[in-house]
Design a protein around this motif. Sequence first.
Motif, PDB file in Angstrom:
ATOM      1  N   ALA A  99     -85.226  60.312  80.632  1.00  9.88           N
ATOM      2  CA  ALA A  99     -84.324  59.372  79.696  1.00  9.88           C
ATOM      3  C   ALA A  99     -82.776  60.062  79.939  1.00  9.88           C
ATOM      4  N   VAL A 100     -81.565  59.337  80.143  1.00  7.66           N
ATOM      5  CA  VAL A 100     -80.236  59.667  80.097  1.00  7.66           C
ATOM      6  C   VAL A 100     -79.883  58.999  78.836  1.00  7.66           C
ATOM      7  N   VAL A 101     -79.276  59.814  78.056  1.00  9.91           N
ATOM      8  CA  VAL A 101     -78.924  59.232  76.555  1.00  9.91           C
ATOM      9  C   VAL A 101     -77.301  59.474  76.386  1.00  9.91           C
ATOM     10  N   PRO A 124     -78.680  51.336  89.030  1.00  2.46           N
ATOM     11  CA  PRO A 124     -79.936  51.307  90.306  1.00  2.46           C
ATOM     12  C   PRO A 124     -80.568  52.553  90.429  1.00  2.46           C
ATOM     13  N   ARG A 125     -79.676  53.714  90.527  1.00  5.61           N
ATOM     14  CA  ARG A 125     -80.320  55.009  90.939  1.00  5.61           C
ATOM     15  C   ARG A 125     -81.018  55.413  89.842  1.00  5.61           C
ATOM     16  N   PHE A 126     -80.858  55.333  88.631  1.00  7.58           N
ATOM     17  CA  PHE A 126     -81.564  56.052  87.655  1.00  7.58           C
ATOM     18  C   PHE A 126     -82.991  55.361  87.667  1.00  7.58           C
ATOM     19  N   ASP A 127     -82.859  53.801  87.925  1.00  7.03           N
ATOM     20  CA  ASP A 127     -84.042  53.098  87.960  1.00  7.03           C
ATOM     21  C   ASP A 127     -84.893  53.561  89.180  1.00  7.03           C
ATOM     22  N   SER A 128     -84.451  53.977  90.322  1.00  6.83           N
ATOM     23  CA  SER A 128     -85.095  54.218  91.529  1.00  6.83           C
ATOM     24  C   SER A 128     -85.864  55.664  91.293  1.00  6.83           C
ATOM     25  N   ALA A 129     -85.216  56.508  90.310  1.00 11.31           N
ATOM     26  CA  ALA A 129     -85.750  57.869  89.810  1.00 11.31           C
ATOM     27  C   ALA A 129     -86.789  57.895  88.821  1.00 11.31           C
ATOM     28  N   GLY A 130     -86.965  56.619  88.055  1.00 14.02           N
ATOM     29  CA  GLY A 130     -87.722  56.466  87.217  1.00 14.02           C
ATOM     30  C   GLY A 130     -87.130  56.817  85.925  1.00 14.02           C
ATOM     31  N   VAL A 131     -85.816  57.066  85.740  1.00 18.31           N
ATOM     32  CA  VAL A 131     -85.103  57.325  84.463  1.00 18.31           C
ATOM     33  C   VAL A 131     -84.505  56.294  83.726  1.00 18.31           C
ATOM     34  N   LYS A 132     -84.755  56.401  82.330  1.00 20.01           N
ATOM     35  CA  LYS A 132     -84.473  55.204  81.377  1.00 20.01           C
ATOM     36  C   LYS A 132     -83.099  55.534  80.922  1.00 20.01           C
ATOM     37  N   LEU A 133     -82.184  54.659  81.178  1.00 17.93           N
ATOM     38  CA  LEU A 133     -80.667  54.470  80.734  1.00 17.93           C
ATOM     39  C   LEU A 133     -80.444  54.124  79.325  1.00 17.93           C
ATOM     40  N   ILE A 134     -80.068  55.102  78.233  1.00 22.53           N
ATOM     41  CA  ILE A 134     -79.993  54.536  76.993  1.00 22.53           C
ATOM     42  C   ILE A 134     -78.534  54.934  76.534  1.00 22.53           C
ATOM     43  N   GLN A 229     -64.484  59.786  66.065  1.00 22.78           N
ATOM     44  CA  GLN A 229     -65.579  60.233  66.596  1.00 22.78           C
ATOM     45  C   GLN A 229     -65.837  60.605  68.227  1.00 22.78           C
ATOM     46  N   GLN A 230     -66.378  61.666  68.525  1.00 25.31           N
ATOM     47  CA  GLN A 230     -66.526  61.981  69.910  1.00 25.31           C
ATOM     48  C   GLN A 230     -67.812  61.569  70.481  1.00 25.31           C
ATOM     49  N   GLY A 231     -68.047  61.647  71.639  1.00 22.95           N
ATOM     50  CA  GLY A 231     -69.433  61.329  71.933  1.00 22.95           C
ATOM     51  C   GLY A 231     -70.047  62.759  72.860  1.00 22.95           C
ATOM     52  N   GLY A 232     -71.134  62.355  73.570  1.00 21.92           N
ATOM     53  CA  GLY A 232     -71.653  63.333  74.442  1.00 21.92           C
ATOM     54  C   GLY A 232     -72.666  62.747  75.433  1.00 21.92           C
ATOM     55  N   MET A 233     -73.413  63.509  76.358  1.00 22.38           N
ATOM     56  CA  MET A 233     -74.452  63.378  77.158  1.00 22.38           C
ATOM     57  C   MET A 233     -75.583  63.958  76.919  1.00 22.38           C
ATOM     58  N   PHE A 234     -76.732  63.464  77.293  1.00 23.96           N
ATOM     59  CA  PHE A 234     -77.972  64.310  77.313  1.00 23.96           C
ATOM     60  C   PHE A 234     -78.913  63.798  78.046  1.00 23.96           C
ATOM     61  N   VAL A 235     -79.801  64.774  78.703  1.00 22.80           N
ATOM     62  CA  VAL A 235     -80.987  64.125  79.599  1.00 22.80           C
ATOM     63  C   VAL A 235     -82.212  64.686  78.904  1.00 22.80           C
ATOM     64  N   PHE A 236     -83.361  64.066  78.842  1.00 25.58           N
ATOM     65  CA  PHE A 236     -84.458  64.190  78.227  1.00 25.58           C
ATOM     66  C   PHE A 236     -85.863  64.338  79.408  1.00 25.58           C
ATOM     67  N   LYS A 237     -86.620  65.199  79.378  1.00 22.19           N
ATOM     68  CA  LYS A 237     -87.875  65.028  79.970  1.00 22.19           C
ATOM     69  C   LYS A 237     -88.835  65.123  79.060  1.00 22.19           C
ATOM     70  N   GLY A 238     -89.634  63.885  78.548  1.00 25.06           N
ATOM     71  CA  GLY A 238     -90.420  63.819  77.635  1.00 25.06           C
ATOM     72  C   GLY A 238     -89.844  64.608  76.369  1.00 25.06           C
ATOM     73  N   LYS A 239     -90.154  65.518  75.721  1.00 18.81           N
ATOM     74  CA  LYS A 239     -89.489  66.083  74.292  1.00 18.81           C
ATOM     75  C   LYS A 239     -88.706  67.342  74.808  1.00 18.81           C
ATOM     76  N   ASP A 261     -77.859  65.693  89.190  1.00 20.22           N
ATOM     77  CA  ASP A 261     -78.409  66.731  89.584  1.00 20.22           C
ATOM     78  C   ASP A 261     -79.734  67.208  88.741  1.00 20.22           C
ATOM     79  N   VAL A 262     -79.528  66.876  87.579  1.00 17.20           N
ATOM     80  CA  VAL A 262     -80.626  67.231  86.518  1.00 17.20           C
ATOM     81  C   VAL A 262     -81.805  66.296  86.741  1.00 17.20           C
ATOM     82  N   CYS A 263     -81.426  64.855  86.956  1.00 16.28           N
ATOM     83  CA  CYS A 263     -82.763  63.879  86.753  1.00 16.28           C
ATOM     84  C   CYS A 263     -82.749  63.008  87.692  1.00 16.28           C
ATOM     85  N   CYS A 264     -81.958  62.849  88.802  1.00 22.36           N
ATOM     86  CA  CYS A 264     -81.856  61.668  89.797  1.00 22.36           C
ATOM     87  C   CYS A 264     -81.749  62.217  91.215  1.00 22.36           C
ATOM     88  N   LYS A 265     -82.612  63.245  91.687  1.00 22.75           N
ATOM     89  CA  LYS A 265     -82.252  63.629  93.081  1.00 22.75           C
ATOM     90  C   LYS A 265     -82.883  62.683  93.980  1.00 22.75           C
TER      91      LYS A 265
END
Length: 269
Positions: A99-101, A124-134, A229-239, A261-265
């Motif tokens: 998941a990309v949060v 579409p690139r996230f989807d093809s790599a099986g990554v959920k966008l949140i 408020q400022q934001g941020g970006m996070f990538v998870f694999k399971g927990k 590079d982290v999740c969608c190669k």
Amino acid sequence: MATLSLSSSLSPSPRSFLPFSSPPQPSTLPISHLRRRLLPPVIRRTDSMGSAPSAVRASPTSGFDSTAVDALGDVSILVASTGESVLFRDLWDQNEGMAVVALLRHFGCFCCWELASVLKDAKPRFDSAGVKLIAVGVGTPDKARILADRLPFPLDCLYADPDRKAYDVLGLYHGIFQAYDVLGLYYGLRRTFFNPASAKVFSRFDSLKKAVRNYTITATPDDKASVLQQGGMFVFKGKQLLYARKDEGTGDHAPLDEIFDVCCKVPVA
């Protein structure tokens, strides 16, 4: 790679940020002491690093301990389409799901409209790599739906965090300090709008112009403190937290190439 466990107005008056009707008593402390008291520890650590804020992101999960990441799983946010409450840990498969949060600033931030537009194009690139966008933003679900309708942005990927609970748990930067005086407000506005990192948005002018074609200020939260408020970006694999980045200023978004590079190669089919 190290991993961690996971168990209405844009220009409000300064007075609108003050939670009390009467100002605090003047302090007799020297200005240097006041500044030390006003800046929270995470800000002081960043300032002590001099002119190289990138040192905060020396590793993919720099600045995030397992306690904060574990606590995020129990944070409840709201589904943008229905207003239903959902726990973070229920948003993706906690075994092997990717998941990309993206934590946006707020739904009325035009820089966040640009980020949402970029994420939508990358879906579409996230989807093809099986990554959920949140994508999560500060504000109520009805404010989130304004962004989704007018940008547009897929509603099934969008969530609202009106109380900034996820942002607080992860320690994302915010401009409101414990001491509500002119000096504290100055540092809050500087961190939010006048941080050198915010200048990056000018290099993306064409992208920003395209994203805000249907922009409306009505998506701004009613709570004026939320505009700092400022934001941020996070990538998870399971927990496991694989990547974490705090935005240093408004428009200082994580480079999408780093996320890929982290999740969608896997290339898009």
